[in-house]
Motif scaffolding. Structure first.
Motif, PDB file in Angstrom:
ATOM      1  N   TYR A 230     -27.999  51.651  79.095  1.00  0.00           N
ATOM      2  CA  TYR A 230     -28.920  51.767  80.102  1.00  0.00           C
ATOM      3  C   TYR A 230     -29.997  50.686  79.999  1.00  0.00           C
ATOM      4  O   TYR A 230     -30.550  50.342  81.097  1.00  0.00           O
ATOM      5  CB  TYR A 230     -29.462  53.139  79.819  1.00  0.00           C
ATOM      6  N   PHE A 231     -30.738  50.503  78.817  1.00  0.00           N
ATOM      7  CA  PHE A 231     -31.575  49.431  78.725  1.00  0.00           C
ATOM      8  C   PHE A 231     -31.138  48.107  78.883  1.00  0.00           C
ATOM      9  O   PHE A 231     -32.109  47.332  79.532  1.00  0.00           O
ATOM     10  CB  PHE A 231     -32.390  49.510  77.402  1.00  0.00           C
TER      11      PHE A 231
ATOM     12  N   GLU B 226     -28.851  47.102  80.868  1.00  0.00           N
ATOM     13  CA  GLU B 226     -28.771  47.103  82.404  1.00  0.00           C
ATOM     14  C   GLU B 226     -29.967  46.518  83.049  1.00  0.00           C
ATOM     15  O   GLU B 226     -30.149  46.020  84.070  1.00  0.00           O
ATOM     16  CB  GLU B 226     -28.108  48.250  83.067  1.00  0.00           C
ATOM     17  N   ARG B 227     -31.307  46.993  82.512  1.00  0.00           N
ATOM     18  CA  ARG B 227     -32.523  46.900  82.709  1.00  0.00           C
ATOM     19  C   ARG B 227     -33.206  45.713  82.047  1.00  0.00           C
ATOM     20  O   ARG B 227     -34.449  45.526  82.208  1.00  0.00           O
ATOM     21  CB  ARG B 227     -33.241  48.200  82.806  1.00  0.00           C
TER      22      ARG B 227
ATOM     23  N   LEU C 182     -34.075  45.384  79.036  1.00  0.00           N
ATOM     24  CA  LEU C 182     -35.032  45.743  78.142  1.00  0.00           C
ATOM     25  C   LEU C 182     -34.362  45.570  76.746  1.00  0.00           C
ATOM     26  O   LEU C 182     -33.724  46.302  76.141  1.00  0.00           O
ATOM     27  CB  LEU C 182     -35.371  47.136  78.328  1.00  0.00           C
TER      28      LEU C 182
ATOM     29  N   ASP D 295     -27.144  58.029  82.513  1.00  0.00           N
ATOM     30  CA  ASP D 295     -28.248  57.755  83.631  1.00  0.00           C
ATOM     31  C   ASP D 295     -29.388  58.607  83.404  1.00  0.00           C
ATOM     32  O   ASP D 295     -29.440  59.924  83.151  1.00  0.00           O
ATOM     33  CB  ASP D 295     -27.953  58.088  85.311  1.00  0.00           C
TER      34      ASP D 295
ATOM     35  N   SER E 145     -36.173  57.703  83.517  1.00  0.00           N
ATOM     36  CA  SER E 145     -37.161  56.870  83.316  1.00  0.00           C
ATOM     37  C   SER E 145     -37.101  56.531  81.708  1.00  0.00           C
ATOM     38  O   SER E 145     -36.186  57.340  80.842  1.00  0.00           O
ATOM     39  CB  SER E 145     -38.785  57.663  83.204  1.00  0.00           C
TER      40      SER E 145
ATOM     41  N   ASP F  74     -43.718  53.608  81.786  1.00  0.00           N
ATOM     42  CA  ASP F  74     -42.900  53.749  83.076  1.00  0.00           C
ATOM     43  C   ASP F  74     -43.562  53.230  84.317  1.00  0.00           C
ATOM     44  O   ASP F  74     -42.828  53.057  85.357  1.00  0.00           O
ATOM     45  CB  ASP F  74     -42.437  55.260  83.115  1.00  0.00           C
TER      46      ASP F  74
ATOM     47  N   SER G 290     -45.814  46.998  83.852  1.00  0.00           N
ATOM     48  CA  SER G 290     -44.778  46.373  83.542  1.00  0.00           C
ATOM     49  C   SER G 290     -45.285  45.336  82.393  1.00  0.00           C
ATOM     50  O   SER G 290     -44.620  45.139  81.389  1.00  0.00           O
ATOM     51  CB  SER G 290     -44.502  45.175  84.496  1.00  0.00           C
TER      52      SER G 290
ATOM     53  N   ASP H 173     -41.636  46.672  74.620  1.00  0.00           N
ATOM     54  CA  ASP H 173     -39.932  46.117  74.495  1.00  0.00           C
ATOM     55  C   ASP H 173     -40.033  45.391  73.268  1.00  0.00           C
ATOM     56  O   ASP H 173     -39.153  45.344  72.341  1.00  0.00           O
ATOM     57  CB  ASP H 173     -39.511  45.737  75.733  1.00  0.00           C
TER      58      ASP H 173
END
Ligand SMILES: [Fe+2]
Length: 165
Positions: free
Chosen positions: A31-32, A34-35, A37, A80, A83, A148, A151, A158
């Motif tokens: 999940y991270f 994909e973002r 992170l 999924d 946040s 969340d 940025s 991160d």
């Protein structure tokens, strides 16, 4: 002391629970990823690896006690989340369930007078306290830095998460 059948079943359940945790944490790492992170992903991958190690310790303990190791099917992990906070709240809930399960095994070992099993489980009781504390601290940071919705703080956290060995 011969390994009690009920205790053996609970230890096998724990092997499975630790593997399921590993599977879930690797899904969170994805999940991270994909973002983009990378730090959060690294942290989750390390967490996932630790769970495999925990599982192996239970596996080896069942064998050491001349028991029979039993593997179960793993459920599909949750992939999924809404946040980052939700991911770590799910992690904390998972760790709390693991803690409760270990306490339950410990209780049976005590009732059976299986001192060896109790000693073996003590290490995990301590480990679980650390796990829960660690995850709670991360949730506190996620909330106080509002990662969340920000940025800049997300980028910083991160980076910090990525330093986990
Ligand atoms: Fe674990």
């Amino acid at each position: 002391m011969k390994l009690n059948k009920e205790l053996e079943a609970l230890l096998n359940n724990q092997i499975n629970m630790e593997l399921a945790a590993s599977y879930q944490y690797q899904a969170m790492a994805a999940y991270f990823d994909e973002r983009a992170l990378e730090g959060f992903s690294k942290w989750m991958s390390e967490q996932s690896k630790e769970e495999v190690e925990h599982s192996n310790k239970f596996y080896n303990y069942v064998l050491k006690r001349n028991g029979k190791v039993e593997f179960f099917a793993l459920d599909k992990p949750k992939m999924d989340f809404n946040s980052i906070k939700e991911v770590f709240e799910a992690t904390l809930a998972h760790e709390e369930a693991v803690t409760a399960s270990i306490e339950n095994i410990h209780k049976l070992a005590r009732e059976l007078g299986d001192y060896g099993a109790e000693v073996f489980l003590n290490e995990f009781a301590e480990e679980q306290e650390e796990e829960e504390e660690q995850v709670q601290k991360i949730i506190d940071k996620i909330v106080s830095l509002d990662v969340d919705n920000n940025s800049a703080t997300l980028y910083l956290l991160d980076k910090e998460m990525g330093t986990r060995e």
